[in-house]
Motif scaffolding. Structure first.
Motif, PDB file in Angstrom:
ATOM      1  N   ILE A 120       0.838  -1.210   0.000  1.00 60.02           N
ATOM      2  CA  ILE A 120       0.000   0.000   0.000  1.00 60.02           C
ATOM      3  C   ILE A 120       0.870   1.256   0.000  1.00 60.02           C
ATOM      4  O   ILE A 120       0.622   2.214  -0.752  1.00 60.02           O
ATOM      5  N   LEU A 121       1.895   1.251   0.847  1.00 59.99           N
ATOM      6  CA  LEU A 121       2.783   2.410   0.896  1.00 59.99           C
ATOM      7  C   LEU A 121       3.526   2.590  -0.426  1.00 59.99           C
ATOM      8  O   LEU A 121       3.751   3.726  -0.877  1.00 59.99           O
ATOM      9  N   LEU A 122       3.890   1.491  -1.061  1.00 62.30           N
ATOM     10  CA  LEU A 122       4.601   1.580  -2.333  1.00 62.30           C
ATOM     11  C   LEU A 122       3.707   2.132  -3.430  1.00 62.30           C
ATOM     12  O   LEU A 122       4.127   3.008  -4.210  1.00 62.30           O
ATOM     13  N   ILE A 123       2.468   1.643  -3.487  1.00 61.85           N
ATOM     14  CA  ILE A 123       1.527   2.177  -4.477  1.00 61.85           C
ATOM     15  C   ILE A 123       1.272   3.659  -4.223  1.00 61.85           C
ATOM     16  O   ILE A 123       1.238   4.477  -5.161  1.00 61.85           O
ATOM     17  N   GLY A 124       1.104   4.024  -2.948  1.00 59.33           N
ATOM     18  CA  GLY A 124       0.883   5.429  -2.624  1.00 59.33           C
ATOM     19  C   GLY A 124       2.065   6.303  -2.997  1.00 59.33           C
ATOM     20  O   GLY A 124       1.893   7.428  -3.482  1.00 59.33           O
ATOM     21  N   ALA A 125       3.289   5.787  -2.797  1.00 59.93           N
ATOM     22  CA  ALA A 125       4.477   6.572  -3.156  1.00 59.93           C
ATOM     23  C   ALA A 125       4.576   6.762  -4.662  1.00 59.93           C
ATOM     24  O   ALA A 125       4.878   7.872  -5.141  1.00 59.93           O
ATOM     25  N   LEU A 126       4.313   5.706  -5.427  1.00 57.91           N
ATOM     26  CA  LEU A 126       4.364   5.829  -6.890  1.00 57.91           C
ATOM     27  C   LEU A 126       3.273   6.771  -7.391  1.00 57.91           C
ATOM     28  O   LEU A 126       3.532   7.629  -8.254  1.00 57.91           O
ATOM     29  N   ALA A 127       2.058   6.630  -6.862  1.00 60.63           N
ATOM     30  CA  ALA A 127       0.972   7.524  -7.276  1.00 60.63           C
ATOM     31  C   ALA A 127       1.272   8.965  -6.883  1.00 60.63           C
ATOM     32  O   ALA A 127       0.986   9.901  -7.644  1.00 60.63           O
ATOM     33  N   GLY A 128       1.871   9.161  -5.695  1.00 64.79           N
ATOM     34  CA  GLY A 128       2.235  10.514  -5.286  1.00 64.79           C
ATOM     35  C   GLY A 128       3.299  11.120  -6.182  1.00 64.79           C
ATOM     36  O   GLY A 128       3.264  12.325  -6.476  1.00 64.79           O
ATOM     37  N   ALA A 129       4.250  10.306  -6.643  1.00 59.84           N
ATOM     38  CA  ALA A 129       5.271  10.810  -7.554  1.00 59.84           C
ATOM     39  C   ALA A 129       4.657  11.244  -8.885  1.00 59.84           C
ATOM     40  O   ALA A 129       5.025  12.291  -9.440  1.00 59.84           O
ATOM     41  N   PHE A 130       3.709  10.453  -9.398  1.00 59.90           N
ATOM     42  CA  PHE A 130       3.034  10.844 -10.627  1.00 59.90           C
ATOM     43  C   PHE A 130       2.207  12.116 -10.414  1.00 59.90           C
ATOM     44  O   PHE A 130       2.170  12.990 -11.292  1.00 59.90           O
ATOM     45  N   GLU A 131       1.551  12.227  -9.275  1.00 58.81           N
ATOM     46  CA  GLU A 131       0.759  13.427  -8.993  1.00 58.81           C
ATOM     47  C   GLU A 131       1.659  14.658  -8.910  1.00 58.81           C
ATOM     48  O   GLU A 131       1.311  15.730  -9.430  1.00 58.81           O
ATOM     49  N   PHE A 132       2.807  14.516  -8.280  1.00 56.70           N
ATOM     50  CA  PHE A 132       3.748  15.635  -8.197  1.00 56.70           C
ATOM     51  C   PHE A 132       4.214  16.044  -9.587  1.00 56.70           C
ATOM     52  O   PHE A 132       4.292  17.240  -9.911  1.00 56.70           O
ATOM     53  N   GLY A 133       4.514  15.059 -10.431  1.00 56.35           N
ATOM     54  CA  GLY A 133       4.924  15.376 -11.799  1.00 56.35           C
ATOM     55  C   GLY A 133       3.815  16.048 -12.600  1.00 56.35           C
ATOM     56  O   GLY A 133       4.081  16.986 -13.364  1.00 56.35           O
ATOM     57  N   MET A 134       2.578  15.595 -12.417  1.00 53.52           N
ATOM     58  CA  MET A 134       1.467  16.207 -13.134  1.00 53.52           C
ATOM     59  C   MET A 134       1.239  17.647 -12.668  1.00 53.52           C
ATOM     60  O   MET A 134       0.903  18.524 -13.469  1.00 53.52           O
ATOM     61  N   ARG A 135       1.419  17.895 -11.398  1.00 50.10           N
ATOM     62  CA  ARG A 135       1.272  19.275 -10.906  1.00 50.10           C
ATOM     63  C   ARG A 135       2.359  20.175 -11.466  1.00 50.10           C
ATOM     64  O   ARG A 135       2.093  21.337 -11.816  1.00 50.10           O
ATOM     65  N   ARG A 136       3.584  19.673 -11.542  1.00 45.70           N
ATOM     66  CA  ARG A 136       4.658  20.462 -12.135  1.00 45.70           C
ATOM     67  C   ARG A 136       4.360  20.740 -13.604  1.00 45.70           C
ATOM     68  O   ARG A 136       4.575  21.863 -14.096  1.00 45.70           O
ATOM     69  N   LEU A 137       3.852  19.739 -14.313  1.00 47.68           N
ATOM     70  CA  LEU A 137       3.503  19.919 -15.717  1.00 47.68           C
ATOM     71  C   LEU A 137       2.363  20.919 -15.867  1.00 47.68           C
ATOM     72  O   LEU A 137       2.359  21.753 -16.795  1.00 47.68           O
ATOM     73  N   GLU A 138       1.414  20.870 -14.951  1.00 48.81           N
ATOM     74  CA  GLU A 138       0.292  21.811 -15.007  1.00 48.81           C
ATOM     75  C   GLU A 138       0.764  23.247 -14.805  1.00 48.81           C
ATOM     76  O   GLU A 138       0.315  24.164 -15.499  1.00 48.81           O
ATOM     77  N   ARG A 139       1.672  23.460 -13.852  1.00 47.87           N
ATOM     78  CA  ARG A 139       2.196  24.815 -13.638  1.00 47.87           C
ATOM     79  C   ARG A 139       2.998  25.308 -14.830  1.00 47.87           C
ATOM     80  O   ARG A 139       3.015  26.508 -15.130  1.00 47.87           O
ATOM     81  N   ARG A 140       3.665  24.397 -15.529  1.00 46.93           N
ATOM     82  CA  ARG A 140       4.480  24.790 -16.680  1.00 46.93           C
ATOM     83  C   ARG A 140       3.609  25.095 -17.906  1.00 46.93           C
ATOM     84  O   ARG A 140       3.876  26.051 -18.645  1.00 46.93           O
ATOM     85  N   LEU A 141       2.581  24.276 -18.133  1.00 42.68           N
ATOM     86  CA  LEU A 141       1.755  24.429 -19.330  1.00 42.68           C
ATOM     87  C   LEU A 141       0.682  25.492 -19.168  1.00 42.68           C
ATOM     88  O   LEU A 141       0.255  26.092 -20.161  1.00 42.68           O
ATOM     89  N   THR A 142       0.217  25.711 -17.942  1.00 46.18           N
ATOM     90  CA  THR A 142      -0.848  26.702 -17.712  1.00 46.18           C
ATOM     91  C   THR A 142      -0.422  27.662 -16.612  1.00 46.18           C
ATOM     92  O   THR A 142      -0.994  27.664 -15.525  1.00 46.18           O
ATOM     93  N   PRO A 143       0.597  28.494 -16.888  1.00 48.14           N
ATOM     94  CA  PRO A 143       1.050  29.431 -15.841  1.00 48.14           C
ATOM     95  C   PRO A 143       0.028  30.507 -15.496  1.00 48.14           C
ATOM     96  O   PRO A 143       0.131  31.145 -14.462  1.00 48.14           O
ATOM     97  N   TRP A 144      -0.965  30.704 -16.395  1.00 52.03           N
ATOM     98  CA  TRP A 144      -1.965  31.726 -16.147  1.00 52.03           C
ATOM     99  C   TRP A 144      -3.100  31.236 -15.246  1.00 52.03           C
ATOM    100  O   TRP A 144      -3.942  32.034 -14.826  1.00 52.03           O
ATOM    101  N   LYS A 145      -3.164  29.960 -14.934  1.00 53.60           N
ATOM    102  CA  LYS A 145      -4.274  29.424 -14.164  1.00 53.60           C
ATOM    103  C   LYS A 145      -4.309  30.050 -12.773  1.00 53.60           C
ATOM    104  O   LYS A 145      -3.314  30.107 -12.061  1.00 53.60           O
ATOM    105  N   GLY A 146      -5.482  30.538 -12.400  1.00 51.15           N
ATOM    106  CA  GLY A 146      -5.669  31.174 -11.106  1.00 51.15           C
ATOM    107  C   GLY A 146      -5.226  32.617 -11.033  1.00 51.15           C
ATOM    108  O   GLY A 146      -5.332  33.240  -9.983  1.00 51.15           O
ATOM    109  N   LYS A 147      -4.735  33.164 -12.159  1.00 51.91           N
ATOM    110  CA  LYS A 147      -4.254  34.544 -12.183  1.00 51.91           C
ATOM    111  C   LYS A 147      -5.093  35.454 -13.043  1.00 51.91           C
ATOM    112  O   LYS A 147      -4.863  36.660 -13.074  1.00 51.91           O
ATOM    113  N   VAL A 148      -6.034  34.880 -13.805  1.00 56.38           N
ATOM    114  CA  VAL A 148      -6.888  35.690 -14.662  1.00 56.38           C
ATOM    115  C   VAL A 148      -8.334  35.393 -14.349  1.00 56.38           C
ATOM    116  O   VAL A 148      -8.655  34.374 -13.769  1.00 56.38           O
TER     117      VAL A 148
END
Length: 287
Positions: free
Chosen positions: A259-287
């Motif tokens: 369970i901890l291993l699955i959670g760690a892998l899923a958390g790593a993917f979530e962190f990467g997706m958030r970084r990608l979201e900030r890079r691709l949509t820098p205007w989100k939440g600012k307009v």
């Protein structure tokens, strides 16, 4: 003719502005005094770990229900060497990653165009919406037997099961994102001579991108939750298969480790997706 304003007429707005300015300064001061988010997260995780150690060391919880952290670490060490399920832990991780990533990529390649098409075409939306909305709330275990009967017990059925779980959130998020493009933006693009494809590419798609990325994050999370169900049948490797085998022998230390291993892998993917979201949509939440 209106009477001239007295001194109190200008004093009241000035007092209100000073009170508002003072409130803003206090609010900024409170924000500055608050600890950073990562420190709060670290503190809560530390408290949970200390509570886990204290509860298991004091004997408040039996090891059958909640193993000690040392037992989980020992299970992780044994899994690395392949002494638990006949295969090294890396093989289990790579097998599960292959299934989840393949299904997720397939869901993105199919779900985003389908979502954009149903958002732009009411007829297509009316045709596909009943099927998507019908199967979306169904748990994967409900249609797992049909998937196995239709596609066998190989990798195809496992990837397809995870794909079906990921597809609906991605398609619905893309469809919802189409409405983010305003009519004025579309009309302005058409007035400048843009074709329908150019309007979709340069107006609709950038406007829908924040919603699409949120849908991808949700789809990835759903994919990881479906992993165990996908590896229930005829899987020789995989984290879900390892956890299921351990549960049959009441090895809760291996179950918690998985369970901890699955959670760690899923958390790593979530962190990467958030970084990608900030890079691709820098205007989100600012307009």
């Amino acid at each position: 003719m209106a009477p001239p304003a007295g001194p109190g007429a200008t004093a009241a707005p000035d007092a209100a502005m000073r009170a508002l300015s003072s409130f803003r300064r206090r609010r900024l001061a409170m924000r500055g005094a608050a600890p950073p988010a990562w420190l709060i997260s670290l503190a809560t995780v530390t408290i949970a770990l200390v509570a886990w150690i204290a509860a298991t060391q004091a004997g408040l919880v039996k090891p059958l229900f909640l193993p000690r952290p040392g037992s989980v670490i020992g299970a992780f060490s044994n899994a690395l060497d392949g002494r638990i399920d006949g295969a090294p832990l890396l093989d289990h991780v790579l097998a599960s990653l292959m299934r989840v990533v393949a299904a997720f990529v397939l869901a993105a390649l199919v779900g985003i165009p389908v979502g954009l098409a149903t958002g732009l075409n009411p007829t297509l939306r009316a045709a596909l919406d009943p099927f998507i909305e019908f199967y979306r709330p169904l748990p994967p275990l409900a249609y797992l037997p049909l998937v196995i009967i239709w596609f066998g017990i190989g990798e195809t059925s496992k990837i397809l099961l995870i794909f079906l779980a990921c597809f609906a959130p991605v398609a619905l998020a893309a469809r919802a994102g189409v409405s983010a493009a305003s009519v004025d933006q579309v009309n302005a693009a058409r007035a400048l001579g843009a074709s329908r494809v150019q309007v979709v590419r340069h107006v609709v798609l950038p406007a829908a991108l924040p919603d699409i990325l949120v849908g991808l994050r949700i789809g990835m999370g759903v994919g990881w939750t479906t992993l165990v169900a996908a590896e229930m049948v005829a899987a020789s490797t995989g984290i879900g298969q390892m956890v299921l085998n351990a549960s049959n022998f009441l090895r809760t230390d291996i179950v918690v480790m998985g369970i901890l291993l699955i959670g760690a892998l899923a958390g790593a993917f979530e962190f990467g997706m958030r970084r990608l979201e900030r890079r691709l949509t820098p205007w989100k939440g600012k307009v």
